[in-house]
Every structure is written in structure tokens, then in C-alpha cells.
Design a protein around this motif. Structure first.
Motif, short mmCIF file in Angstrom:
data_model
loop_
_atom_site.label_atom_id
_atom_site.label_comp_id
_atom_site.label_asym_id
_atom_site.label_seq_id
_atom_site.Cartn_x
_atom_site.Cartn_y
_atom_site.Cartn_z
N PRO A 393 39.71 46.37 43.00
CA PRO A 393 38.27 46.65 43.02
C PRO A 393 37.41 45.44 43.38
N ASN A 394 37.80 44.74 44.43
CA ASN A 394 36.98 43.62 44.90
C ASN A 394 36.73 43.72 46.40
N LEU A 395 36.80 44.95 46.93
CA LEU A 395 36.67 45.14 48.37
C LEU A 395 35.22 44.95 48.82
N SER A 396 35.08 44.56 50.07
CA SER A 396 33.75 44.46 50.65
C SER A 396 33.26 45.85 51.03
N LEU A 422 36.57 40.05 28.69
CA LEU A 422 37.85 40.77 28.59
C LEU A 422 38.56 40.80 29.93
N LEU A 423 37.82 40.92 31.01
CA LEU A 423 38.44 40.87 32.34
C LEU A 423 39.13 39.52 32.56
N GLN A 424 38.49 38.48 32.09
CA GLN A 424 39.10 37.15 32.20
C GLN A 424 40.34 37.06 31.33
N ARG A 425 40.29 37.62 30.13
CA ARG A 425 41.44 37.59 29.23
C ARG A 425 42.63 38.35 29.83
N MET A 426 42.33 39.39 30.60
CA MET A 426 43.41 40.19 31.20
C MET A 426 43.85 39.66 32.57
N ARG A 427 43.24 38.58 33.03
CA ARG A 427 43.55 37.98 34.34
C ARG A 427 43.27 38.92 35.50
N LYS A 428 42.17 39.66 35.39
CA LYS A 428 41.86 40.63 36.45
C LYS A 428 41.25 39.97 37.68
N GLY A 429 40.59 38.84 37.50
CA GLY A 429 40.04 38.16 38.66
C GLY A 429 38.73 38.71 39.16
N ASN A 430 38.14 39.68 38.46
CA ASN A 430 36.86 40.27 38.86
C ASN A 430 35.86 40.11 37.73
N ARG A 431 34.59 40.39 38.06
CA ARG A 431 33.53 40.42 37.05
C ARG A 431 33.02 41.85 36.91
N ALA A 432 32.41 42.14 35.78
CA ALA A 432 31.97 43.50 35.49
C ALA A 432 30.99 44.01 36.54
N LEU A 433 30.05 43.16 36.97
CA LEU A 433 29.06 43.60 37.95
C LEU A 433 29.71 43.88 39.31
N GLN A 434 30.80 43.18 39.61
CA GLN A 434 31.57 43.50 40.82
C GLN A 434 32.12 44.92 40.75
N HIS A 435 32.52 45.33 39.54
CA HIS A 435 33.07 46.68 39.38
C HIS A 435 32.00 47.73 39.61
N VAL A 436 30.78 47.48 39.13
CA VAL A 436 29.68 48.40 39.39
C VAL A 436 29.42 48.48 40.89
N GLN A 437 29.42 47.34 41.54
CA GLN A 437 29.20 47.28 42.99
C GLN A 437 30.26 48.09 43.73
N THR A 438 31.51 47.91 43.36
CA THR A 438 32.61 48.63 44.02
C THR A 438 32.47 50.14 43.83
N LEU A 439 32.20 50.57 42.60
CA LEU A 439 32.06 52.00 42.33
C LEU A 439 30.89 52.59 43.11
N LYS A 440 29.82 51.83 43.22
CA LYS A 440 28.64 52.31 43.95
C LYS A 440 28.95 52.46 45.44
N TRP A 441 29.63 51.48 46.00
CA TRP A 441 29.95 51.55 47.42
C TRP A 441 30.93 52.68 47.73
N PHE A 442 31.89 52.93 46.84
CA PHE A 442 32.79 54.07 47.05
C PHE A 442 32.03 55.38 46.99
N ALA A 443 31.02 55.47 46.12
CA ALA A 443 30.19 56.68 46.07
C ALA A 443 29.45 56.86 47.38
N GLU A 444 28.92 55.76 47.93
CA GLU A 444 28.22 55.85 49.21
C GLU A 444 29.14 56.33 50.33
N ALA A 445 30.41 55.89 50.26
CA ALA A 445 31.36 56.23 51.31
C ALA A 445 31.95 57.63 51.14
N GLY A 446 31.65 58.28 50.01
CA GLY A 446 32.18 59.62 49.78
C GLY A 446 33.64 59.63 49.40
N ILE A 447 34.13 58.56 48.79
CA ILE A 447 35.53 58.47 48.37
C ILE A 447 35.59 58.63 46.85
#
Length: 663
Positions: A393-396, A422-447
Motif C-alpha cells: 500500500p505505497n503505490l503512486s 504500530l506500523l513502525q513496530r510491525m516493520r510495515k514501512g508505511n505511515r497511516a496517512l499513506q494508507h488513507v491516500q492509497t485507499l482513496k486513490w484505489f476508490a478513484e480508480a474503481g478498484i
């Protein structure tokens, strides 16, 4: 994520735990002339002499709507070796039987494989009615907790027994040399029951187990516990399939065949471990599965045919997520070249009459996102292909729109949390706001998107949940998670392998296994994949309150309110139009500073970045405008970053998200 080699594996992100009924339900080119046939156990009752050299079994509780990648790779290898074989798709046969008698409950039994394993374990240890042993008591309790009655369980056992009887009525295996069983995490019990009966009746048959449940040390535990098992394929065996089946058919030695363990008299021998290169990765032949799936009602979900573009995890190879149960040997990232992947996809479409293709990759590789998607877009210009995949979940935005143009209708995302800490503790490499951004862009793309939220993270705090709750309260129009689940302590994960360093108590096998096997029947410490226990730091009452508040909001408010919540924007000349529906309706036009800041924040921006190159007066004006947009719920701010909440309303309508399904 799927285990390649022998058969499908329950993925790390596919929730495998028992669901309580009270919870919300939240280049090897494929040969063109297969030397196989698919079994049809419905009406052929008369036993026949079967000269087929190899019979492969795909048994419950593999979900029938997922084509068995691993066994299909084995099938293609046998075709190349000119070895006659047959695949028995027992999972499909049993599903058809149960669907007639149990209706929707059949789906529950297959979708939650532990339920099926528990129910049919009485065929392994004896009927529940004959005693009150520990495993029977535990089995009955666990089934009650998930809402399965004794009567319903009896129907499943009866139909499974009838299926086994039909196998014996149909086959005379006196001329058969090898029976192979694909073991995903939840295919163990039926395979043990049928395998032992075959060996008892036809002792000359070599019994081979392979699949994700046979990776070390789990497969060796099976070999040690059941003396009738002859060979176990230990993990990835693409290089070993040819030498293994050739040796078993000719009676040659298995010495030096990599990635297998075998029995010789009373001794167990272990072959060398060898990594499988991208060039050696097998290709599937789904011919028998296609014929088998036709028995399922056309009203059922469409079947997913799998293509494997890569193995391993390019992220986990560098930063193994702490909860992730991928075997360390399987983290090494390898990918097929683009031409081979395209060739395999074309084969699936042309030979197997499907336009629904899922990538088995743990996560799509970066190179494939760049180089493969243009080819998929060309394929989609000719066919209405639907693709599914796991992605990080870090796609452009450009990458996400490229996925949509290539025909992806749904993705699974490793979101896991909306707390930065918690994302840092799990070594996810992303931030929470990045996840909101990703989910929003997928909604825009209809996926369509599917993701889980994990709780009970070691060293979590109440503040982590309040932070996550504050964030998700602002996104009622963004797709909610498929579920919220406690982290499982799975074999191979850093939490399991380094349990002491992380502060866990010594892992003990999940109670689930105690409901299946008699005490001492198998070494559960070596065989189990999932283990029980929460980290001591997660048991604090303040944390529990915060956790429950977060879960309640997700399940009650977010999930229930999502269908009625919308927040769109569209662009005009030098202005932005906003429309929000739901609990806080809004209709607004942004111009000037407001419109420019809004457009800049379509991608997560730091506050400092938005203020740079401005004089002191202009900085103050911009900061005030940012604060006003945040207060109106147009922007969202987390720490020192901000992002647009509204979803772009695109007239090109690539693919409406509501039609996407992941099954």
C-alpha cells in the motif's frame, strides 16, 4: 499470498482463525496435450482396474473456487515427463454435495478451513459418540463457539465418508504407483484419512504429501507420526518433481533429490535443501480443474485461475514484517521475465476459457508494475479480463491508475493499522496517512480493496488506538477493513522465531490442533503452524478499553455507514467543487489559495513543504487556510502531514468498485 510448488496455502493476510458466530461477518510452456483426466465421482460406482501411474488429490478444505496452482504445476511437470496421471478434485465434489444439503453453511465450512478440519477429525480419531477424550471435548466446544451444531457436523462427516467410499468404489489402484496429496494449511485431516485407507488397501502405492503444511519442520513431523507416508516434499520442489516422480515410478533411489524427505524401512532420510530459481519455477496446467469446476452451479462465484509472476517478498527480504508467517527460505524474491508471464496469462485465457486471473504473488514486484502492466492493458483491449493481486500500500497514483487500465478489479493490501507507531513496530514501512491516500486513490480508480486491521501488537498503548480512531473517524467514505483481528503467532514469523526477544511466553500450539489429534499422536510443537498466546503488554485494562472502542467504531459505525457516505470533488476552471454526503453534508467551491492547497495535498504533503518559499505574511495566511480546511473536514492532518479527503469523481469510470469481489 500462496505457497507455490505443490498446492495453495492460506495466506498471511487471509484470516485463518475460527470466526465466532456472534461476530460480524466482517519458461516452461504449458503443454497442449495433457495426459490426464479429471475425476467425476458422481455416478460411476463400478470399480475399475486403473492403470494410471499417478493420482493426485486436491481435498477439502481447499476452497473450490480457487484453482489449485501447486497441483497444476505438478500436473504440467508430469505432462512433460509423459507420465499418465489423474487429479481428483475432492474439494469440488464435496462442496457440491454439502451445498445441496446445507446451503450457505457449506461456504462457511470451506471458507473457514479450521471448521472443516475439526468436523472431519472424528474420521481420524473415531466418532465423537464413542468417548469423551480430550480432543473430542475440545472439538465439540470449538464447533459450538462458531455456531456449528452436532447435526450439521454429522452431515459433513456423512458426506465426506460417502466421498471416500466413492473413491474406493471407483478406483482399483492395484496398478497405481503413486498417490500425491496437496496439503494447504487446512487440508491435513482429509488427506490423512484417505491416504491411510489407500495405503492399507494397496500397500504398493507410494504416498506423497506436499504443500505449505509440509515445509520444515511440519512435513517431517507428519512423516515421523504416520509410518504409511512414504515421501514429503519440503517446500518448493519445482526442480525435484521430475526426478522424484521418475524415481518413484521406476523404483530408483531418492538419494540426492533436493527438498524431499523419505522413509526407508524404519529410517527417515532428508535430501539437500536447494533454492528454486525464477527460471525453474513451474507453470500450471489447469485442464482437469476447469472440467471439475463445471459441476458447480453457474450462480456461484467465478473461479480464480492463478498465475505466478514471482515468489518471495521484495519487502520482507529486507524488512520481514514481525507478524508475517512466510518461511525465511521463501522470502528471497524471484520473478519471471515479463514475456513468460504474458505467455502464461495468454494460455489461461485461450486454453482454459477464463477471464478471471489472480496473481499468486506475495506482493506484485516493482519491475512488473512498470513493465508488465502495459502488456496486460493490451490483453484487456482484446478481452474483458479481470485481474486480482496483492500489492504493497505505497503505490503512486500513476501506478494505481495503471492497474485499473490493465484490468485489475480488486487488490488485497497490507494495511494492518492506522497508527504510525504500530506500523513502525510491525516493520510495515508505511505511515497511516499513506494508507488513507492509497485507499482513496484505489476508490478513484474503481478498484475494490480488501485489507485487515491487526490488534494486540506487542508494546501497543491505548494512545495508539485513540490515534487510529481519530484518523478513521474522518474517512467514513473510504472503504472499511474486511475485519479487525488479533495478531496470530504463526510459525516462521519474527514474533515466533524470536519470541523471547519480543517478550512472548514460549509459544504453544493453538488449541485448534488439540481438537483434531489424539494426545501424543503427532509432535504438535513441530507440526503446528499457528500458536496461541497474546503478548503480556496487550493485557492492560486501559489498552483493552481503547482497543474495544476502536473495534466498535470500525464494525458498527464505519462498516455500517460506508454505503451511505460519499465525498467527491471535481475540477472546474481555477476552482474545485466539493460534495459530501452522510453525517456531515457539505457542498462547497474552493478558489484561489484554497484550491491550490487542496490540489497540492492530493498527495500527502508535509506542512513545511506547503509553506516553503513563502514570506512570513504568506506563511501565516497559508497556515490559517490549511487549519480552516482541516477544521471543515476537507483536509486531514496527522502529525506534521496533511492530505485531501475527497475522492476525485472521474467521468471515465474505469471500473465501479462495487462490482469487484475477492474470493
Amino acid at each position: 499470498m500462496w505457497q507455490p510448488g505443490w498446492c495453495l496455502c492460506s495466506g498471511v493476510r487471509k484470516r485463518s482463525g475460527l470466526k465466532r458466530s456472534s461476530k460480524a461477518e466482517a519458461s516452461q510452456r504449458v503443454t497442449t496435450r495433457p495426459r490426464s483426466r479429471a475425476s467425476t465421482l458422481g455416478g460411476e460406482k463400478a470399480a475399475r482396474k486403473d492403470s494410471t501411474s499417478v493420482i493426485l488429490f486436491c481435498l477439502p478444505w481447499a476452497e473450490p473456487w480457487h484453482a489449485p496452482l501447486g497441483l497444476s504445476i505438478v500436473a504440467n511437470k508430469l505432462d512433460l515427463l509423459d507420465i499418465d496421471y489423474e487429479i481428483v478434485h475432492g474439494n469440488t465434489d464435496l462442496y457440491v454435495r454439502l451445498k445441496k444439503r446445507l446451503g450457505a453453511l457449506a461456504n462457511k465450512v470451506f471458507e473457514d478451513g479450521r471448521v472443516g478440519e475439526l468436523i472431519c477429525s472424528e474420521l481420524l480419531s473415531g466418532p465423537d459418540s464413542v468417548g469423551s477424550s480430550d480432543e473430542v471435548v475440545i472439538r465439540q466446544r470449538l464447533l459450538r463457539e462458531v455456531g456449528i451444531t452436532r447435526k450439521q457436523a454429522s452431515v459433513v462427516v456423512e458426506e465426506l465418508q460417502d466421498f471416500f467410499d466413492d473413491c474406493f468404489a471407483r478406483f482399483d489402484l492395484s496398478q497405481t504407483l503413486v498417490c500425491g496429496f496437496g496439503l494447504g494449511i487446512h487440508q491435513t485431516v482429509p488427506s490423512l484419512v484417505l491416504g491411510s485407507r489407500i495405503k492399507s488397501r494397496w500397500p504398493q502405492v507410494k504416498i506423497v504429501f506436499g504443500g505449505s503444511q509440509c515445509s520444515d519442520p511440519m512435513g517431517i513431523a507428519l512423516l515421523e507420526a504416520y509410518p504409511w507416508i512414504d515421501v514429503v516434499a519440503r517446500g518448493e520442489c519445482d526442480d525435484s518433481l521430475g526426478p522424484l516422480f521418475s524415481a518413484l515410478i521406476t523404483g530408483s533411489t531418492l538419494q540426492d533429490i533436493p527438498n524431499v524427505a523419505w522413509r526407508s524401512g524404519s529410517e527417515i532420510h532428508l535430501g539437500p535443501i536447494k533454492a528454486v530459481s525464477a527460471q525453474a519455477m513451474g507453470s500450471p496446467n489447469y485442464a482437469t480443474y476447469e472440467n471439475s469446476y463445471e459441476k458447480i452451479s453457474p450462480n456461484e462465484r467465478p473461479a480464480n485461475f492463478y498465475v505466478e509472476a514471482s515468489r518471495g517478498c521484495w519487502w520482507g527480504q529486507k524488512h520481514h514484517c514481525t507478524f508475517c508467517g512466510i518461511h525465511a527460505n521463501g522470502l528471497n524474491f524471484r520473478s519471471k521475465n515479463v514475456d513468460r508471464v504474458v505467455d502464461e496469462i495468454e494460455t489461461l485465457i485461450q486454453k482454459h476459457k477464463t477471464v478471471r486471473i489472480a496473481f499468486s504473488d506475495t506482493i506484485l514486484g516493482i519491475d512488473h508494475l512498470r513493465d508488465l502492466l502495459p502488456h496486460l492493458q493490451q490483453i484487456r483491449s482484446r478481452f474483458d479480463v479481470e485481474f486480482l493481486a496483492d500489492v504493497k500500500p505505497n503505490l503512486s497514483k500513476q501506478q494505481i491508475y495503471a492497474l485499473a487500465n490493465a484490468g485489475f478489479i480488486a487488490v488485497q493490501l497490507g494495511i494492518e493499522s492506522f497508527s504510525d507507531r504500530l506500523l513502525q513496530r510491525m516493520r510495515k514501512g508505511n505511515r497511516a496517512l499513506q494508507h488513507v491516500q492509497t485507499l482513496k486513490w484505489f476508490a478513484e480508480a474503481g478498484i475494490g480493496v480488501h485489507y485487515n486491521i491487526l490488534t494486540h501488537v506487542p508494546d501497543e498503548t491505548a494512545s495508539d488506538y485513540y490515534e487510529a480512531l481519530a484518523l478513521v473517524r474522518n474517512v467514513p467514505h473510504i472503504h472499511p477493513p474486511s475485519g479487525v483481528f488479533p495478531i496470530e503467532l504463526n510459525r516462521y514469523s519474527p514474533y515466533f522465531e524470536n519470541w523471547s526477544n519480543y517478550g512472548f511466553e514460549k509459544p504453544a500450539p493453538s488449541t485448534f490442533y488439540e481438537g483434531i489429534f489424539r494426545k501424543g499422536e503427532i509432535d504438535l510443537d513441530q507440526f503446528a503452524y499457528s500458536f496461541k498466546g497474546y503478548h503480556p503488554s496487550t493485557k492492560d485494562s486501559l489498552i483493552e478499553t481503547a482497543r474495544q472502542n476502536f473495534i466498535s467504531f470500525v464494525e458498527t459505525n464505519w462498516t455500517a455507514g460506508y454505503p451511505q457516505s460519499n465525498f467527491f470533488y471535481w475540477l472546474g476552471p481555477n476552482r474545485v467543487f466539493l460534495a459530501r454526503e452522510g453525517n456531515s453534508p457539505l457542498h462547497k467551491v474552493l478558489e484561489g489559495y484554497s484550491a491550490r492547497i487542496f490540489l497540492e495535498c492530493d498527495k500527502v504533503q508535509s506542512i513545511e513543504r506547503l509553506l516553503e518559499n513563502a514570506d512570513e505574511s504568506d506563511r501565516r495566511t497559508r497556515r490559517e487556510e490549511i487549519e480552516r480546511l482541516v477544521e471543515e473536514g476537507i483536509l486531514i492532518q496527522s502529525a506534521d502531514e496533511t492530505h485531501v479527503l475527497a475522492v476525485a469523481l472521474r467521468r471515465l469510470a474505469l471500473r465501479p468498485a462495487h462490482i469487484a469481489s475477492w474470493g
